[in-house]
Design an enzyme around this catalytic site. Structure first.
Site, PDB file in Angstrom:
ATOM      1  N   SER A 124       0.827  -1.212   0.000  1.00  0.00           N
ATOM      2  CA  SER A 124       0.000   0.000   0.000  1.00  0.00           C
ATOM      3  C   SER A 124       0.859   1.260   0.000  1.00  0.00           C
ATOM      4  O   SER A 124       1.950   1.275   0.571  1.00  0.00           O
ATOM      5  CB  SER A 124      -0.899  -0.006   1.250  1.00  0.00           C
ATOM      6  N   TYR A 149      -2.026  -1.130  10.885  1.00  0.00           N
ATOM      7  CA  TYR A 149      -2.278  -1.660   9.527  1.00  0.00           C
ATOM      8  C   TYR A 149      -1.117  -1.263   8.610  1.00  0.00           C
ATOM      9  O   TYR A 149      -0.512  -2.113   7.954  1.00  0.00           O
ATOM     10  CB  TYR A 149      -3.598  -1.131   8.973  1.00  0.00           C
ATOM     11  N   LYS A 153       2.143  -3.527   6.636  1.00  0.00           N
ATOM     12  CA  LYS A 153       2.546  -3.482   5.219  1.00  0.00           C
ATOM     13  C   LYS A 153       4.043  -3.192   5.110  1.00  0.00           C
ATOM     14  O   LYS A 153       4.762  -3.810   4.333  1.00  0.00           O
ATOM     15  CB  LYS A 153       1.741  -2.420   4.457  1.00  0.00           C
TER      16      LYS A 153
HETATM   17  C1  WQD Z   1      -9.898   8.826   1.331  1.00  0.00           C
HETATM   18  C2  WQD Z   1     -10.093  10.312   1.601  1.00  0.00           C
HETATM   19  C3  WQD Z   1     -10.443  10.808   3.928  1.00  0.00           C
HETATM   20  C4  WQD Z   1     -14.357   8.893   4.304  1.00  0.00           C
HETATM   21  C5  WQD Z   1      -6.926   3.877   3.352  1.00  0.00           C
HETATM   22  C6  WQD Z   1      -5.671   3.054   3.535  1.00  0.00           C
HETATM   23  C7  WQD Z   1      -5.247   2.495   2.206  1.00  0.00           C
HETATM   24  C8  WQD Z   1      -6.361   1.672   1.660  1.00  0.00           C
HETATM   25  C9  WQD Z   1      -7.591   2.574   1.468  1.00  0.00           C
HETATM   26  C10 WQD Z   1      -6.815  -0.630   2.133  1.00  0.00           C
HETATM   27  C11 WQD Z   1      -9.366  10.777   2.865  1.00  0.00           C
HETATM   28  C12 WQD Z   1     -11.673  11.181   3.095  1.00  0.00           C
HETATM   29  C13 WQD Z   1     -13.133   9.345   3.818  1.00  0.00           C
HETATM   30  C14 WQD Z   1     -15.379   9.824   4.640  1.00  0.00           C
HETATM   31  C15 WQD Z   1     -13.913  11.614   3.977  1.00  0.00           C
HETATM   32  N1  WQD Z   1      -6.634   0.619   2.560  1.00  0.00           N
HETATM   33  N2  WQD Z   1     -12.934  10.686   3.660  1.00  0.00           N
HETATM   34  N3  WQD Z   1     -15.108  11.158   4.461  1.00  0.00           N
HETATM   35  O1  WQD Z   1      -7.559   6.666   4.215  1.00  0.00           O
HETATM   36  O2  WQD Z   1      -6.789   7.377   1.872  1.00  0.00           O
HETATM   37  O3  WQD Z   1      -6.634   4.972   2.535  1.00  0.00           O
HETATM   38  O4  WQD Z   1      -7.935   3.102   2.765  1.00  0.00           O
HETATM   39  O5  WQD Z   1      -6.753  -1.074   1.024  1.00  0.00           O
HETATM   40  O6  WQD Z   1      -4.110   1.680   2.392  1.00  0.00           O
HETATM   41  O7  WQD Z   1      -4.646   3.910   4.008  1.00  0.00           O
HETATM   42  O8  WQD Z   1      -8.861   5.984   2.133  1.00  0.00           O
HETATM   43  O9  WQD Z   1     -11.231   6.138   1.456  1.00  0.00           O
HETATM   44  O10 WQD Z   1     -10.672   6.137   3.948  1.00  0.00           O
HETATM   45  O11 WQD Z   1     -10.163   8.130   2.561  1.00  0.00           O
HETATM   46  O12 WQD Z   1     -13.712  12.833   3.828  1.00  0.00           O
HETATM   47  O13 WQD Z   1     -16.486   9.480   5.089  1.00  0.00           O
HETATM   48  O14 WQD Z   1     -11.472  10.551   1.853  1.00  0.00           O
HETATM   49  O15 WQD Z   1     -10.209  11.787   4.919  1.00  0.00           O
HETATM   50  O16 WQD Z   1      -8.898  12.097   2.645  1.00  0.00           O
HETATM   51  P1  WQD Z   1      -7.430   6.367   2.755  1.00  0.00           P
HETATM   52  P2  WQD Z   1     -10.308   6.540   2.555  1.00  0.00           P
END
Ligand code: WQD
Length: 340
Positions: A124, A149, A153
């Protein structure tokens, strides 16, 4: 026909990769324990490909059972290892659950093959933390992970790199995913979050279909064009195709090193508010959202340099944010009419 072991093959990225392996002429055997997926996905893969996937339900943390499985399946020519827990927030609350599962399973798979294996590892971009330079390349420093997590990785990559250094018969490619989103164009497989979605896209589609309330945008005071955080979203089918390209590279033995790392992204950053706008444009659905506080552990902005993947894997993402949004929405609508 080469047979590939896909651990975690009924999961989000695993199931899409099984479909692309079949499309590329591979045979497949899936191992999963359904700890974070649904058995119905096997039927869905069959509906898409016409192939009944060979499947073994197995807890990869059980060393003896993994060894027995490998000894009984001598025709496996490569492994794609997806099986791992992946919820960032949950890992903070239950670190031991994450370290035990993610490391026991990986080490048991390596040992099961006596380290003589072609292995593609699901890593990741989280290993980069907040990069100092963007777009981030594979040469960028790995930073102290923000969560257990992310730490699993990083340490898994070290386990693989150090094992490869002393085992020439072991050939590994680690794929650093950016943000996998979207669903198969058949709308028969896609992301199946358990409980309240932590990730942005499944929350958006569940909000749009009426399963959730308004979206909370976690912060609009970042140093970005509209203040909301930037990520490199990549369509899950593009991601799946990259795993086939990685297996093909391992089989070709073209690599100078027996341990390689590749970024899997589009090379384009998109803000949360731009994602919301793209979803509305692609689907015609109106979303409601509020601006909330930043989420603990989030980084501000990241997008990948994907030159190395293009040059060495011969792979490039093809699907844009509109296809990502429309395919995710079609999958959510399918789930409404066909609940799992
Ligand atoms: C994306 C953006 C949030 C939800 C993580 C792991 C990565 C992978 C994917 C497994 C961020 C914003 C989110 C919401 C929001 N994991 N957001 N409101 O955190 O970039 O990545 O998940 O495969 O390894 O690190 O993904 O989709 O949670 O967030 O504003 O209700 O959307 O703050 O900026 P993230 P995400």
């Amino acid at each position: 026909m080469s047979k590939i072991l896909v651990t975690g093959g009924t999961g989000f990225i695993g199931s899409h990769t099984v479909v692309e392996l079949y499309n590329a002429g591979y045979d497949v055997v899936i191992v999963d324990d359904f700890s974070n997926s649904n058995p119905k996905i096997l039927k869905q893969i069959e509906a898409i490909t016409g192939r009944v996937p060979e499947f073994v339900e197995l807890d990869l943390c059980d060393e003896l059972k993994v060894k027995a499985f490998v000894d009984a399946n001598t025709d496996i020519s490569g492994v794609i290892h997806f099986a791992a827990f992946k919820a960032v927030g949950e890992s903070v609350q239950q670190p031991l659950k994450y370290y035990r599962n993610n490391f026991y399973s990986l080490i048991n798979v390596i040992n099961g093959f006596n380290s003589k294996v072609n292995l593609v590892f699901s890593s990741s971009c989280t290993v980069y933390g907040q990069p100092d330079v963007l777009p981030v390349t594979e040469a960028a420093p790995v930073k102290k992970a923000e969560s257990p997590y992310g730490n699993t990785k990083q340490i898994a990559e070290e386990i693989l790199q150090e094992s490869c250094a002393v085992t020439p018969e072991m050939n590994v490619i680690a794929l650093r995913y950016f943000n996998p989103v979207g669903a198969h164009d058949s709308a028969l497989i896609g992301e199946l979050p358990i409980g309240v979605p932590q990730n942005l896209i499944p929350f958006i589609t569940q909000s749009a279909i009426g399963k959730r309330g308004p979206i909370t945008v976690y912060g609009n005071d970042y140093d970005t064009p509209d203040g909301s955080a930037i990520r490199d979203y990549i369509h899950v089918v593009d991601l799946a195709k990259a795993h086939v390209a990685a297996i093909q590279r391992l089989e070709s033995k073209k690599a100078e090193s027996n341990y390689e790392v590749f970024n899997l992204g589009t090379g384009t950053g998109t803000t949360v508010l731009q994602v919301i706008e793209a979803f509305e444009k692609a689907t015609g659905e109106k979303l409601s959202y509020t601006i909330g506080a930043r989420r603990e552990g989030d980084i501000e902005k990241v997008w990948g340099d994907v030159t190395k993947s293009a040059n060495d894997l011969g792979w490039k993402a093809e699907r844009d944010i509109n296809v990502m949004m429309s395919s995710a929405w079609n999958w959510e609508k399918y789930l409404k009419d066909n609940p799992f």
